[in-house]
Design a protein around this motif. Structure first.
Motif, PDB file in Angstrom:
ATOM      1  N   VAL A 141       7.052 -14.832  17.853  1.00 23.78           N
ATOM      2  CA  VAL A 141       5.698 -15.442  17.056  1.00 23.78           C
ATOM      3  C   VAL A 141       4.605 -14.847  16.789  1.00 23.78           C
ATOM      4  O   VAL A 141       3.924 -15.008  15.616  1.00 23.78           O
ATOM      5  CB  VAL A 141       4.509 -16.435  18.194  1.00 23.78           C
ATOM      6  CG1 VAL A 141       3.848 -17.354  17.738  1.00 23.78           C
ATOM      7  CG2 VAL A 141       6.459 -17.769  18.416  1.00 23.78           C
ATOM      8  N   ALA A 142       4.396 -13.659  17.504  1.00 24.22           N
ATOM      9  CA  ALA A 142       3.249 -13.148  17.114  1.00 24.22           C
ATOM     10  C   ALA A 142       3.452 -12.298  15.911  1.00 24.22           C
ATOM     11  O   ALA A 142       2.952 -11.842  15.120  1.00 24.22           O
ATOM     12  CB  ALA A 142       3.448 -11.656  18.607  1.00 24.22           C
ATOM     13  N   LEU A 143       4.082 -11.455  15.815  1.00 25.31           N
ATOM     14  CA  LEU A 143       4.983 -10.438  14.550  1.00 25.31           C
ATOM     15  C   LEU A 143       5.135 -11.609  13.383  1.00 25.31           C
ATOM     16  O   LEU A 143       4.524 -11.474  11.782  1.00 25.31           O
ATOM     17  CB  LEU A 143       6.500 -10.592  14.404  1.00 25.31           C
ATOM     18  CG  LEU A 143       6.319  -8.619  15.037  1.00 25.31           C
ATOM     19  CD1 LEU A 143       5.681  -8.549  16.642  1.00 25.31           C
ATOM     20  CD2 LEU A 143       7.544  -8.084  14.735  1.00 25.31           C
ATOM     21  N   LEU A 144       5.927 -12.822  13.651  1.00 22.77           N
ATOM     22  CA  LEU A 144       5.499 -13.441  12.123  1.00 22.77           C
ATOM     23  C   LEU A 144       4.539 -14.155  11.790  1.00 22.77           C
ATOM     24  O   LEU A 144       3.863 -14.380  10.955  1.00 22.77           O
ATOM     25  CB  LEU A 144       6.428 -15.023  12.671  1.00 22.77           C
ATOM     26  CG  LEU A 144       7.850 -15.092  12.691  1.00 22.77           C
ATOM     27  CD1 LEU A 144       9.004 -15.873  13.072  1.00 22.77           C
ATOM     28  CD2 LEU A 144       8.268 -14.386  11.282  1.00 22.77           C
ATOM     29  N   ALA A 145       3.037 -14.475  12.290  1.00 22.01           N
ATOM     30  CA  ALA A 145       1.479 -14.991  13.353  1.00 22.01           C
ATOM     31  C   ALA A 145       1.463 -13.683  12.147  1.00 22.01           C
ATOM     32  O   ALA A 145       0.280 -13.777  11.237  1.00 22.01           O
ATOM     33  CB  ALA A 145       1.068 -15.609  14.165  1.00 22.01           C
ATOM     34  N   ASP A 146       1.288 -12.203  12.512  1.00 26.74           N
ATOM     35  CA  ASP A 146       0.717 -11.284  12.172  1.00 26.74           C
ATOM     36  C   ASP A 146       1.416 -11.559  10.545  1.00 26.74           C
ATOM     37  O   ASP A 146       0.780 -11.049   9.533  1.00 26.74           O
ATOM     38  CB  ASP A 146       1.001  -9.935  12.452  1.00 26.74           C
ATOM     39  CG  ASP A 146      -0.049  -8.909  12.502  1.00 26.74           C
ATOM     40  OD1 ASP A 146      -0.955  -9.838  11.909  1.00 26.74           O
ATOM     41  OD2 ASP A 146       0.237  -8.279  12.800  1.00 26.74           O
TER      42      ASP A 146
END
Length: 308
Positions: free
Chosen positions: A48-53
């Motif tokens: 989720v962190a990479l996709l949100a970034d």
């Protein structure tokens, strides 16, 4: 303004437009690269962190494109439809970027909260760390270059893009902390850290928005700035008084209106030359754009103060 000074001003404007265009274009390229790398790796390993970034950088691309297309208009000369020039286009562009930052910050906060409630799905891989290190280097270089160019160009639109790059550095660092947490058996950190940083993103977006609304509505500068302009007028040996001073923003530049009291025995030519000297004196100051002066014979008062 002398012909030499006018020519130098035109050359400087052309150089600023070139640097502005190059920098906004590099912001587009840098953010697209970040989206492709982080998006692909985030999808592959469920982060989720990479996709949100990566999603945050989608908004950055939109903002960079708007700056690239609209922002250069500020360097266009005044014309029949914009007799005072195009200065307000720049803060309008920056306002759009600020609004985009706020929307994406809220989106990041929502995604982080959703991931915490539904449970993490991320699987650790060295590719996650590699993708984030790439994004960190990408945004750090872009922030450094944009800030360096803007020291010379002094554009609020480029300043907004620099703030966006700075936000990206923090969101990427937060994502990296989350991924390290996953490595050590705390997968919820992937979403938790992203939620904290999203609040910073929203704050920065609000800050950019508030500043550029000030420019767009023609607000007054600080009292210190106003007094600096009044002092410059009063410093002229032939200025006997200054009143009815109005200083306000026209875009990111200051517009000045003032009445200056002078010797009433001056000839029309002498008064014209004095007015020119005063206008040039103000326009040489930092941040001052248009200047409108009215010369009054000293000691006779204003028509509006006369008794009916």
């Amino acid at each position: 303004m002398s012909e030499v000074a006018l020519a130098e001003s035109e050359v400087e404007s052309a150089e600023n437009r070139r640097d502005f265009t190059r920098t906004s274009a590099l912001n587009i390229v840098g953010n697209v690269a970040k989206i492709l790398v982080e998006g692909a790796i985030g999808l592959a390993f469920g982060s989720v962190a990479l996709l949100a970034d990566a999603a945050h950088s989608v908004a950055d691309v939109v903002g960079s494109v708007v700056v690239f297309v609209w922002g250069r208009s500020v360097y266009a000369a005044p014309d029949e439809t914009h007799p005072h020039g195009h200065q307000r286009i720049e803060p309008l562009t920056a306002l759009f970027v600020g609004g985009t930052i706020i929307v994406l910050g809220l989106y990041l906060l929502y995604e982080s909260a959703s991931a915490l409630l539904t449970g993490p799905t991320v699987t650790f891989s060295p590719w996650l760390v590699g993708g984030l290190l790439f994004a960190l280097a990408d945004m750090s270089l872009l922030y450094w270059y944009t800030t360096r160019v803007n020291e010379r160009v002094d554009s609020s639109a480029l300043a907004a893009l620099a703030v966006d790059c700075f936000n990206d550095i923090f969101t990427t660092l937060a994502a990296l902390v989350g991924i390290i947490g996953v490595l050590f058996g705390y997968p919820f950190m992937d979403a938790a850290v992203g939620g904290v940083v999203s609040i910073l993103v929203i704050y920065q977006g609000l800050k950019v928005t508030r500043e550029n609304v000030t420019y767009l509505v023609g607000a007054a500068p600080s009292e210190a700035e106003r007094q600096r302009i009044i002092a410059a007028l009063r410093a002229h040996p032939k200025a006997e008084g200054v009143h009815d001073v109005a200083v306000f923003y026209d875009g990111t530049r200051l517009e000045v209106e003032a009445h200056v009291e002078v010797d009433g025995e001056l000839t029309l030519v002498e008064a014209h030359d004095l007015e020119t000297e005063l206008i040039e004196r103000l326009r040489e100051m930092d941040d001052v754009g248009d200047v409108h002066l009215h010369l009054d014979p000293a000691g006779i008062g204003e028509w509006k103060d006369a008794r009916e």
